[in-house]
Every structure is written in structure tokens, then in C-alpha cells.
Design a protein around this motif. Sequence first.
Motif, mmCIF file in Angstrom:
data_model
loop_
_atom_site.group_PDB
_atom_site.id
_atom_site.type_symbol
_atom_site.label_atom_id
_atom_site.label_comp_id
_atom_site.label_asym_id
_atom_site.label_seq_id
_atom_site.Cartn_x
_atom_site.Cartn_y
_atom_site.Cartn_z
ATOM 1 N N LYS A 121 -140.484 10.880 -30.259
ATOM 2 C CA LYS A 121 -141.672 11.200 -29.458
ATOM 3 C C LYS A 121 -141.743 12.693 -29.167
ATOM 4 O O LYS A 121 -142.819 13.306 -29.249
ATOM 5 C CB LYS A 121 -141.663 10.399 -28.161
ATOM 6 N N ASP A 122 -140.597 13.278 -28.842
ATOM 7 C CA ASP A 122 -140.574 14.726 -28.551
ATOM 8 C C ASP A 122 -140.995 15.541 -29.768
ATOM 9 O O ASP A 122 -141.629 16.596 -29.634
ATOM 10 C CB ASP A 122 -139.176 15.156 -28.103
ATOM 11 N N LEU A 123 -140.638 15.056 -30.966
ATOM 12 C CA LEU A 123 -140.940 15.779 -32.204
ATOM 13 C C LEU A 123 -142.196 15.255 -32.903
ATOM 14 O O LEU A 123 -142.553 15.744 -33.970
ATOM 15 C CB LEU A 123 -139.743 15.652 -33.165
ATOM 16 N N ASP A 124 -142.827 14.250 -32.307
ATOM 17 C CA ASP A 124 -144.008 13.609 -32.887
ATOM 18 C C ASP A 124 -143.722 13.118 -34.304
ATOM 19 O O ASP A 124 -144.454 13.395 -35.244
ATOM 20 C CB ASP A 124 -145.215 14.556 -32.884
ATOM 21 N N LEU A 125 -142.636 12.352 -34.420
ATOM 22 C CA LEU A 125 -142.220 11.795 -35.707
ATOM 23 C C LEU A 125 -142.212 10.268 -35.642
ATOM 24 O O LEU A 125 -142.040 9.682 -34.571
ATOM 25 C CB LEU A 125 -140.817 12.282 -36.078
ATOM 26 N N PRO A 126 -142.359 9.607 -36.790
ATOM 27 C CA PRO A 126 -142.196 8.159 -36.829
ATOM 28 C C PRO A 126 -140.722 7.789 -36.754
ATOM 29 O O PRO A 126 -139.851 8.639 -36.962
ATOM 30 C CB PRO A 126 -142.778 7.786 -38.195
ATOM 31 N N ILE A 127 -140.450 6.519 -36.459
ATOM 32 C CA ILE A 127 -139.081 6.018 -36.519
ATOM 33 C C ILE A 127 -138.984 4.979 -37.633
ATOM 34 O O ILE A 127 -139.968 4.334 -37.983
ATOM 35 C CB ILE A 127 -138.605 5.411 -35.179
ATOM 36 N N VAL A 128 -137.791 4.858 -38.191
ATOM 37 C CA VAL A 128 -137.528 3.859 -39.223
ATOM 38 C C VAL A 128 -136.432 2.950 -38.685
ATOM 39 O O VAL A 128 -135.307 3.391 -38.424
ATOM 40 C CB VAL A 128 -137.124 4.520 -40.551
ATOM 41 N N ILE A 129 -136.791 1.677 -38.504
ATOM 42 C CA ILE A 129 -135.952 0.748 -37.753
ATOM 43 C C ILE A 129 -135.140 -0.170 -38.660
ATOM 44 O O ILE A 129 -135.677 -0.820 -39.559
ATOM 45 C CB ILE A 129 -136.821 -0.119 -36.828
ATOM 46 N N LYS A 146 -143.342 1.353 -25.824
ATOM 47 C CA LYS A 146 -144.660 1.377 -26.460
ATOM 48 C C LYS A 146 -145.596 2.390 -25.812
ATOM 49 O O LYS A 146 -145.782 2.406 -24.603
ATOM 50 C CB LYS A 146 -145.288 -0.018 -26.390
ATOM 51 N N ASP A 147 -146.159 3.248 -26.645
ATOM 52 C CA ASP A 147 -147.234 4.155 -26.249
ATOM 53 C C ASP A 147 -147.912 4.645 -27.511
ATOM 54 O O ASP A 147 -147.609 4.179 -28.613
ATOM 55 C CB ASP A 147 -146.719 5.313 -25.383
ATOM 56 N N GLU A 148 -148.841 5.589 -27.375
ATOM 57 C CA GLU A 148 -149.612 6.039 -28.545
ATOM 58 C C GLU A 148 -148.764 6.813 -29.545
ATOM 59 O O GLU A 148 -149.158 6.985 -30.709
ATOM 60 C CB GLU A 148 -150.802 6.900 -28.108
ATOM 61 N N GLN A 149 -147.582 7.257 -29.163
ATOM 62 C CA GLN A 149 -146.714 8.014 -30.069
ATOM 63 C C GLN A 149 -145.776 7.122 -30.885
ATOM 64 O O GLN A 149 -145.293 7.536 -31.934
ATOM 65 C CB GLN A 149 -145.873 9.019 -29.277
ATOM 66 N N LEU A 150 -145.510 5.938 -30.389
ATOM 67 C CA LEU A 150 -144.538 5.058 -31.048
ATOM 68 C C LEU A 150 -145.130 4.484 -32.333
ATOM 69 O O LEU A 150 -146.153 3.795 -32.308
ATOM 70 C CB LEU A 150 -144.139 3.921 -30.108
ATOM 71 N N ARG A 151 -144.469 4.755 -33.443
ATOM 72 C CA ARG A 151 -144.971 4.306 -34.751
ATOM 73 C C ARG A 151 -143.840 4.397 -35.769
ATOM 74 O O ARG A 151 -142.802 5.010 -35.497
ATOM 75 C CB ARG A 151 -146.140 5.178 -35.212
ATOM 76 N N GLY A 152 -144.056 3.806 -36.942
ATOM 77 C CA GLY A 152 -143.046 3.938 -37.991
ATOM 78 C C GLY A 152 -142.992 2.731 -38.905
ATOM 79 O O GLY A 152 -144.005 2.087 -39.187
ATOM 80 N N ILE A 153 -141.783 2.419 -39.358
ATOM 81 C CA ILE A 153 -141.556 1.354 -40.337
ATOM 82 C C ILE A 153 -140.465 0.423 -39.832
ATOM 83 O O ILE A 153 -139.414 0.877 -39.361
ATOM 84 C CB ILE A 153 -141.114 1.929 -41.694
ATOM 85 N N LEU A 154 -140.714 -0.881 -39.934
ATOM 86 C CA LEU A 154 -139.644 -1.856 -39.743
ATOM 87 C C LEU A 154 -139.037 -2.075 -41.119
ATOM 88 O O LEU A 154 -139.548 -2.829 -41.944
ATOM 89 C CB LEU A 154 -140.201 -3.154 -39.155
ATOM 90 N N HIS A 155 -137.955 -1.349 -41.348
ATOM 91 C CA HIS A 155 -137.302 -1.288 -42.652
ATOM 92 C C HIS A 155 -136.714 -2.638 -43.041
ATOM 93 O O HIS A 155 -136.245 -3.405 -42.199
ATOM 94 C CB HIS A 155 -136.226 -0.198 -42.578
#
Length: 255
Positions: A121-129, A146-155
Motif C-alpha cells: 500500500k505504501d508503494l502502491d503495488l499489487p500483492i501476490v498471495i 480491504k481498501d481501494e489500494q488492495l489488489r493483486g493475484i491469488l497465485h
Amino acid sequence: MFLTDTHTHLYYETDEVKQAELMQRCLDSDVTRLFLPNVDIASIAKIDALVQKYPDNCFAMAGLHPCDVKEDYELVLDEICESLMDRQIYAIGEIGIDLYWDKTTLDFQKAAFKEQIKWAKDLDLPIVIHCREAFAEVFEVLEQEKDEQLRGILHCFTGNLDQALKAIELGFYLGIGGVVTYKNGGLEDVLKHIPLEHIVLETDSPYLAPVPYRGKPNESSYLVFIAQKVADIYGVSVEEIARVTTSNSKKIFLV
């Protein structure tokens, strides 16, 4: 046609000749974009070396794999976090919870997961889970964060339809790999209800090789077999699968 492998540990191959052969087979198979998940401190240098060799094809992530979360995880996270300042990374990963190998570290895993979500969130990056036998625990953390910054891939998604829909609702794409080619993998029935706009492709090489290489070491060039199976499920061409899933990867990683 350009295929994107959103999750490959190609850097595990440290023999330079064999590594170059792996990369050439990727390029020969139109797998031209490879995203490299970090797992521990030692893998940082290996990933960076591969990115240096193939800057147009390889893209780095940074994170601590849940199986590597031990009592000293805070010190390890500090060192990985420090590396973020000097490197171009495109996601925080792979991070998450794994209760297959060790349930005793669950509290540490949750804490590490939350800390790395904060980095993203601090770096405005997605996460890969990474999620193994831990959907309830992972979803609990994601609901809290959960918020508007939380996003990514459920690996390496291998869940059921309800879990797939929950992941999508939380802002995540499903990472579809070799399991989709397995006779009793269960993913075909799930994907029939999931629009193509919500998935990306991956190999997780050297693990989970698709049919016809199941049981053997996986490699990113085998992404073509995963793409073909997904094309069969959706009733479209492999070229269309490549186009849409690569477009999805660009929306996630912004590259």
C-alpha cells in the motif's frame, strides 16, 4: 502472440548455460514476460541477476514466502524491506499463509502477511498471495486490510467457485497454472463460471508442471500447455487467451 508467466522461479536454476536454455525456450514459445516472486533474502540477488540479463523479459517482486516465516521474521522482513529502496519491483510477493507444512507459525505468518500488505500500500503495488490450506485465514486478513489500494493475484489458485468469487470480490485475479490441466484438478468446472477478464496465467516453475510433463520439473516455456487448456475451456483461440491474460497482467503490474 505474447504470453505472460505471472509467477515463475526460473532463477532457481543457477547454472548459467541451463538458465540461458530455459530462457531461450521461453522466447521460442512466445513466453516473453516473466514475473519473479521472491521467497527469502537469498533469492533477492538471484532475481536481480536474472533481471539484469533479461531486462525486457524479467520483472522482480519482493517478499517473504510464508513457509520461510520463522521466529526471526521481523529481522528478515527488515532486510527485504531495505532492499526495496534500490530496486525496481512490480509487486510484493510471494506472501500469504501456508498451513500445509507448519501450523505452529500461523501467528507469525499473519503478522508478516499484514506487514507486507502495508509495504504494498505504501508503494502502491499489487500483492501476490500464496495460499495453501488457508483460504479462511487469508480471506480473514484480506477483509481486515480491504481498501481501494488492495489488489493483486491469488497465485496458484486451486479453490472452489465460492472461493474464486470471493477473491475476485476482494480485488484479486486468479493465477491459473498447471493444475488446470490435471484430470481431477477441479479448476475446469470453476473457470466455466469465471469471466476470462479475472484470470492470469502462471507456471510456478519448477513446480506443478502441466500435462504432458506432470511429475517432471516445470519451466516457463510450458505455459503454452496451460494456455491451450484454458483456451479449450473458454472455447476461444490460444491467441485470444494470450491477449486477454497478458492485458490483465499489465493492469496488475503496470508494465
